[in-house]
Design a protein around this motif. Structure first.
Motif, short mmCIF file in Angstrom:
data_model
loop_
_atom_site.label_atom_id
_atom_site.label_comp_id
_atom_site.label_asym_id
_atom_site.label_seq_id
_atom_site.Cartn_x
_atom_site.Cartn_y
_atom_site.Cartn_z
N PRO A 114 0.75 -1.27 -0.09
CA PRO A 114 0.02 0.00 0.05
C PRO A 114 0.92 1.25 0.05
O PRO A 114 2.03 1.28 0.65
CB PRO A 114 -0.81 -0.12 1.47
N ARG A 115 0.43 2.30 -0.63
CA ARG A 115 1.22 3.52 -0.64
C ARG A 115 1.32 4.15 0.64
O ARG A 115 2.09 4.80 1.04
CB ARG A 115 0.44 4.37 -1.48
N SER A 116 0.21 4.00 1.47
CA SER A 116 0.17 4.41 2.94
C SER A 116 1.27 3.76 3.65
O SER A 116 1.88 4.45 4.81
CB SER A 116 -1.06 4.16 3.69
N SER A 117 1.77 2.60 3.31
CA SER A 117 2.70 2.16 4.02
C SER A 117 4.05 2.48 3.81
O SER A 117 5.10 2.87 4.66
CB SER A 117 3.08 0.58 3.90
N VAL A 119 4.39 5.83 2.71
CA VAL A 119 4.27 7.08 3.47
C VAL A 119 4.62 7.13 4.85
O VAL A 119 5.69 7.72 5.46
CB VAL A 119 3.09 7.74 3.20
N LEU A 120 3.90 6.08 5.77
CA LEU A 120 4.30 5.89 6.96
C LEU A 120 5.49 5.63 7.24
O LEU A 120 6.41 5.98 8.43
CB LEU A 120 2.87 5.05 7.61
N PHE A 261 -0.16 14.20 7.10
CA PHE A 261 0.24 12.88 6.90
C PHE A 261 -0.89 12.15 5.65
O PHE A 261 -0.49 11.69 4.65
CB PHE A 261 0.08 12.00 8.17
N ALA A 262 -2.35 12.77 5.99
CA ALA A 262 -3.22 12.41 4.98
C ALA A 262 -2.99 13.18 3.54
O ALA A 262 -3.11 12.53 2.32
CB ALA A 262 -4.45 12.79 5.42
N VAL A 265 -0.45 11.08 1.96
CA VAL A 265 -0.56 9.81 1.35
C VAL A 265 -1.45 9.94 0.02
O VAL A 265 -1.27 9.35 -0.88
CB VAL A 265 -1.47 9.12 2.29
N ARG A 269 -0.06 8.74 -3.69
CA ARG A 269 -1.08 7.96 -4.84
C ARG A 269 -1.15 8.63 -6.13
O ARG A 269 -1.70 8.05 -7.09
CB ARG A 269 -2.55 7.78 -4.09
#
Length: 277
Positions: A114-117, A119-120, A261-262, A265, A269
């Motif tokens: 996932p792209r969120s991982s 970024v995190l 953070f949002a 993310v 994407r």
């Protein structure tokens, strides 16, 4: 047939998210501390800045009514910690530009994660680095005149990590679509440094012109610096509960971190140069 809600699928999905986060976080830590000059520069520059400005403006500083007897070195101390955090966040997110140039970022983008991982992992890596650098500066707190108890240390650590996370997320957001470190530094000088200067780190907003006062009031970093200052004074000004400045600082900084953070993310994407669509 295996249900999508089965423990095996859930564990696989969790591992697919957590493993890249941990890998990218560990990579950021290893990469930073192998470059000793970055460690020295991140701490040394704000420390010299703090001493020179602190002693230079000490005689002209007038403390606020809430902290009588406060000198400028003491007033400027929380802002210096935030400056160290800001510098570390900036230097850590520059790695995004370097990773794109070296091809590492493109290989991560095509991986089935996932792209969120992504970024995190990058943001957490930079935030942990910034947090640790800020803690090093806290070793000077007794020399400045602050008394740090266990309660105040917990509050300081909490808001300091939140500041580190928010600023690293902002740095990620700026660096994501940058194709050169020169452009990133230009944006840093134009946006991030004024953001810090107008946070109450250098001077209180009470004596500023009205337009500057409202600019500082709308700056989320103002509440982060104020919250950190309240946590440092926790034992002296607040023996029976949290101060309103500390509560406001925690809430605004938390919201600032969630928003950056949002936004990071969402930016991650979007396709970038060199990425297959």
């Amino acid at each position: 047939m295996i249900s999508s809600n089965s423990p095996t699928v859930i564990q696989h999905s969790a591992l697919r998210f957590v493993l890249p986060v941990w890998t990218l976080l560990a990579r950021e830590l290893t990469r930073f501390y192998r470059q000793r000059s970055r460690v020295i520069g991140v701490i040394g520059s704000p420390l010299v800045f703090w001493l020179l400005i602190g002693f230079g403006l000490g005689d002209s500083f007038r403390p606020s009514a809430g902290t009588p007897g406060e000198n400028y070195l003491e007033y400027f101390y929380p802002g210096t910690i935030v400056l160290i955090v800001l510098f570390t966040a900036i230097f850590s997110t520059i790695s995004i530009i370097e990773d794109r140039r070296e091809g590492f970022l493109q290989s991560v983008l095509v991986a089935p994660i996932p792209r969120s991982s992504l970024v995190l992992g990058k943001v957490l890596g930079g935030a942990v680095l910034a947090f640790l650098q800020g803690l090093i500066m806290l070793l000077l707190a007794p020399l400045v005149g602050f008394t740090i108890s266990i309660a105040s240390a917990v509050l300081i650590a909490l808001i300091l990590f939140m500041i580190a996370f928010a600023l690293t997320g902002l740095g990620f957001l700026i660096a994501w679509h940058m194709d050169s470190t020169q452009g990133f530094h230009a944006i840093m000088n134009l946006v991030l440094i004024p953001l810090w200067m107008l946070s109450g780190a250098l001077f209180p907003s009470s004596g500023a012109p009205k337009w500057l006062y409202w600019t500082m009031e709308l700056n989320p970093l103002t509440y982060a610096v104020s919250g950190l200052r309240s946590a440092l004074y926790f034992e002296e000004i607040n023996m029976y509960g949290l101060t309103s400045e500390l509560i406001t600082g925690l809430l605004v900084t938390l919201g600032f971190g969630i928003v950056t953070f949002a936004a990071a993310v969402i930016a991650a994407r979007q396709p970038i140069a060199g990425e297959r669509t």
